[in-house]
Design a protein around this motif. Structure first.
Motif, PDB file in Angstrom:
ATOM      1  N   ALA A   1      38.033  38.729  52.468  1.00  0.00           N
ATOM      2  CA  ALA A   1      39.227  39.258  53.139  1.00  0.00           C
ATOM      3  C   ALA A   1      40.482  38.961  52.339  1.00  0.00           C
ATOM      4  N   LEU A   2      40.587  37.754  51.801  1.00  0.00           N
ATOM      5  CA  LEU A   2      41.774  37.390  51.028  1.00  0.00           C
ATOM      6  C   LEU A   2      41.880  38.213  49.750  1.00  0.00           C
ATOM      7  N   LEU A   3      40.737  38.525  49.134  1.00  0.00           N
ATOM      8  CA  LEU A   3      40.764  39.368  47.939  1.00  0.00           C
ATOM      9  C   LEU A   3      41.281  40.767  48.262  1.00  0.00           C
ATOM     10  N   VAL A   4      40.809  41.332  49.379  1.00  0.00           N
ATOM     11  CA  VAL A   4      41.255  42.678  49.769  1.00  0.00           C
ATOM     12  C   VAL A   4      42.735  42.654  50.143  1.00  0.00           C
ATOM     13  N   LEU A   5      43.148  41.654  50.895  1.00  0.00           N
ATOM     14  CA  LEU A   5      44.550  41.530  51.273  1.00  0.00           C
ATOM     15  C   LEU A   5      45.427  41.305  50.045  1.00  0.00           C
TER      16      LEU A   5
ATOM     17  N   LEU B   1      51.034  51.766  35.304  1.00  0.00           N
ATOM     18  CA  LEU B   1      49.678  51.589  34.789  1.00  0.00           C
ATOM     19  C   LEU B   1      49.362  50.117  34.602  1.00  0.00           C
ATOM     20  N   VAL B   2      50.307  49.370  34.026  1.00  0.00           N
ATOM     21  CA  VAL B   2      50.096  47.941  33.797  1.00  0.00           C
ATOM     22  C   VAL B   2      49.937  47.208  35.126  1.00  0.00           C
ATOM     23  N   GLY B   3      50.762  47.549  36.110  1.00  0.00           N
ATOM     24  CA  GLY B   3      50.656  46.911  37.417  1.00  0.00           C
ATOM     25  C   GLY B   3      49.316  47.158  38.072  1.00  0.00           C
ATOM     26  N   GLN B   4      48.864  48.405  38.058  1.00  0.00           N
ATOM     27  CA  GLN B   4      47.567  48.733  38.641  1.00  0.00           C
ATOM     28  C   GLN B   4      46.429  48.091  37.859  1.00  0.00           C
ATOM     29  N   LEU B   5      46.591  48.033  36.539  1.00  0.00           N
ATOM     30  CA  LEU B   5      45.547  47.442  35.692  1.00  0.00           C
ATOM     31  C   LEU B   5      45.395  45.955  35.972  1.00  0.00           C
ATOM     32  N   LEU B   6      46.508  45.229  36.034  1.00  0.00           N
ATOM     33  CA  LEU B   6      46.442  43.791  36.299  1.00  0.00           C
ATOM     34  C   LEU B   6      45.821  43.512  37.661  1.00  0.00           C
ATOM     35  N   ALA B   7      46.254  44.260  38.673  1.00  0.00           N
ATOM     36  CA  ALA B   7      45.702  44.069  40.017  1.00  0.00           C
ATOM     37  C   ALA B   7      44.202  44.335  40.028  1.00  0.00           C
ATOM     38  N   SER B   8      43.789  45.397  39.344  1.00  0.00           N
ATOM     39  CA  SER B   8      42.373  45.784  39.338  1.00  0.00           C
ATOM     40  C   SER B   8      41.508  44.769  38.610  1.00  0.00           C
ATOM     41  N   VAL B   9      41.969  44.306  37.456  1.00  0.00           N
ATOM     42  CA  VAL B   9      41.182  43.363  36.664  1.00  0.00           C
ATOM     43  C   VAL B   9      41.010  42.042  37.404  1.00  0.00           C
ATOM     44  N   ILE B  10      42.105  41.533  37.965  1.00  0.00           N
ATOM     45  CA  ILE B  10      42.033  40.266  38.695  1.00  0.00           C
ATOM     46  C   ILE B  10      41.097  40.394  39.899  1.00  0.00           C
ATOM     47  N   PHE B  11      41.247  41.476  40.648  1.00  0.00           N
ATOM     48  CA  PHE B  11      40.386  41.692  41.815  1.00  0.00           C
ATOM     49  C   PHE B  11      38.920  41.787  41.389  1.00  0.00           C
TER      50      PHE B  11
ATOM     51  N   VAL C   1      21.689  51.892  39.334  1.00  0.00           N
ATOM     52  CA  VAL C   1      22.949  52.141  38.625  1.00  0.00           C
ATOM     53  C   VAL C   1      23.750  50.845  38.605  1.00  0.00           C
ATOM     54  N   SER C   2      23.695  50.159  37.466  1.00  0.00           N
ATOM     55  CA  SER C   2      24.394  48.887  37.327  1.00  0.00           C
ATOM     56  C   SER C   2      25.450  48.997  36.231  1.00  0.00           C
ATOM     57  N   PHE C   3      26.663  48.557  36.540  1.00  0.00           N
ATOM     58  CA  PHE C   3      27.757  48.637  35.573  1.00  0.00           C
ATOM     59  C   PHE C   3      27.760  47.476  34.594  1.00  0.00           C
ATOM     60  N   GLY C   4      27.254  46.327  35.030  1.00  0.00           N
ATOM     61  CA  GLY C   4      27.508  45.119  34.261  1.00  0.00           C
ATOM     62  C   GLY C   4      28.916  44.640  34.567  1.00  0.00           C
ATOM     63  N   THR C   5      29.247  43.442  34.128  1.00  0.00           N
ATOM     64  CA  THR C   5      30.549  42.863  34.467  1.00  0.00           C
ATOM     65  C   THR C   5      31.705  43.689  33.907  1.00  0.00           C
ATOM     66  N   VAL C   6      31.661  44.000  32.627  1.00  0.00           N
ATOM     67  CA  VAL C   6      32.746  44.760  32.002  1.00  0.00           C
ATOM     68  C   VAL C   6      32.826  46.160  32.612  1.00  0.00           C
TER      69      VAL C   6
ATOM     70  N   TYR D   1      39.037  49.505  38.189  1.00  0.00           N
ATOM     71  CA  TYR D   1      40.351  50.049  37.837  1.00  0.00           C
ATOM     72  C   TYR D   1      40.428  51.539  38.171  1.00  0.00           C
ATOM     73  N   ILE D   2      39.375  52.270  37.830  1.00  0.00           N
ATOM     74  CA  ILE D   2      39.365  53.710  38.122  1.00  0.00           C
ATOM     75  C   ILE D   2      39.454  53.950  39.622  1.00  0.00           C
ATOM     76  N   ALA D   3      38.682  53.180  40.389  1.00  0.00           N
ATOM     77  CA  ALA D   3      38.678  53.357  41.850  1.00  0.00           C
ATOM     78  C   ALA D   3      40.019  52.982  42.467  1.00  0.00           C
ATOM     79  N   ILE D   4      40.567  51.859  42.044  1.00  0.00           N
ATOM     80  CA  ILE D   4      41.821  51.380  42.631  1.00  0.00           C
ATOM     81  C   ILE D   4      42.985  52.298  42.277  1.00  0.00           C
ATOM     82  N   SER D   5      43.100  52.663  41.012  1.00  0.00           N
ATOM     83  CA  SER D   5      44.189  53.557  40.615  1.00  0.00           C
ATOM     84  C   SER D   5      43.990  54.946  41.217  1.00  0.00           C
TER      85      SER D   5
END
Length: 361
Positions: free
Chosen positions: A81-85, A117-127, A156-161, A168-172
């Motif tokens: 929940a804290l991650l989503v919030l 883009l940078v803002g969305q990227l940072l949020a996505s990577v950390i999450f 269908v496995s992405f792996g960590t990277v 990032y694609i989903a969040i943005s």
């Protein structure tokens, strides 16, 4: 169930009472919305309407969640929940900066593409990185490296990277989709409330039939972490959107701005990943998808043929320029959003029925 009801009630009250306070403050400060030149003729009366109302949604969402944990919910706030919030709030901050620059510079363009883009990227990577950590006693992490529809698609496995890129694609993508939809009074807020209500049901059903509960065995149980707390988040956000809609419905007294639309988009992406329903979200949030696709198609067709596919994109403006009244467009689009939500819930339940069959779940 009590925690979900308390979260929704608190968030609704806070949103309804806090939004008019923001209207007064923003009106005094002159924090008014700038209008796109293409739609000034029909929307010129809206210029100067207070914006950044998404702050009310964020405050109410947090209030609903925290009050629930301080009163009726057992245990501490969950990692999921804290991650989503957190994801929702960070994207809300990015949206706030975008809105604030628009207001200060008196234009309809805020943050440049690189900054956003940078803002969305940072949020996505950390999450994404954190969501693959913090396994519970059953080894279930908040998110999974597998692509999911109603459950993980294990082949269908992405792996960590790969998951970080996918996140990032989903969040943005969802942030921009909600942002595109936020072009008429109450359209994005009403649609978001319906999608979030769907996820209250989905998350609560996952809680009832979570594989983490001893009585739930077999293929029909859900491999998700903290589903009840995720349902509390969804309920808080849903009620916050409904309370805000009281003031945002036509004729709007305040707009959510990018503060709200980017935050809600991030919330939807976070919910889809933590409930393992990333592809199902495309169905449930079908109206947002159509709005985003209309922009993409408009750009592609214009660049290849120098002709416009729609009178104007996003899609809702096409019908407005065709002569539909704004309220007619909004209500009919809400109906389409409701149909998408019901269809998505139907798919979710049908999957459970097909697997629960003779397992006694």
């Amino acid at each position: 169930m009590k925690s979900i009801l308390v979260a929704a009630a608190v968030a609704l009250v806070v949103s309804i009472l806090f939004t008019p306070y923001l209207i007064r403050i923003f009106s005094k400060q002159g924090f008014g919305q700038e209008i796109r030149e293409e739609v000034q003729k029909s929307h010129s009366a809206k210029r100067g309407t207070p914006t950044m109302g998404g702050m009310a949604i964020l405050v109410a969402m947090w209030a609903g969640y925290l009050v629930t944990h301080l009163t009726v919910s057992d245990g501490l706030p969950s990692v999921t929940a804290l991650l989503v919030l957190g994801l929702t709030t960070v994207l809300g901050v990015v949206g706030f900066l975008d809105d604030f620059i628009k207001i200060r510079k008196r234009r309809n363009l805020g943050l440049n593409k690189t900054a956003k883009l940078v803002g969305q990227l940072l949020a996505s990577v950390i999450f994404a990185i954190l969501a693959l950590q913090f396994a519970d006693r059953n080894g279930i992490t908040p998110a999974s490296e597998h692509l999911s529809f109603i459950r993980d698609i294990t082949v269908v496995s992405f792996g960590t990277v790969g998951f970080i890129v996918f996140a990032y694609i989903a969040i943005s993508g969802w942030s921009n989709a909600v942002n595109f939809t936020d072009g008429m009074d109450g359209l994005a807020g009403g649609t978001a409330a319906m999608v979030l209500a769907s996820y209250v049901l989905i998350s609560f059903w996952q809680f009832r039939y979570s594989c983490g509960l001893e009585q739930n065995i077999g293929p029909a149980c859900y491999q998700v972490r903290d589903p009840l707390d995720v349902a509390v988040v969804a309920a808080s956000a849903m009620a916050a959107c409904v309370g805000f809609l009281w003031w945002n419905a036509a004729p709007a007294k305040i707009f959510m701005g990018d503060t709200g639309s980017l935050a809600i988009g991030g919330l939807l992406a976070g919910l889809s990943m933590t409930t393992r329903t990333e592809l199902l979200m495309i169905v449930v949030g079908g109206l947002f998808v159509v709005e985003a696709l209309s922009v993409v198609l408009q750009i592609v067709v214009f660049r290849t043929s120098r002709r416009r596919l729609f009178r104007m994109a996003p899609f809702h403006h096409h019908f407005e320029l065709a002569g539909w009244a704004e309220t007619t467009v909004i209500i009919r689009f809400w109906i389409l959003a409701a149909i998408s939500c019901l269809f998505g819930i139907g798919l979710f339940y049908a999957d459970w029925l097909s697997l629960a069959g003779g397992n006694g779940l």
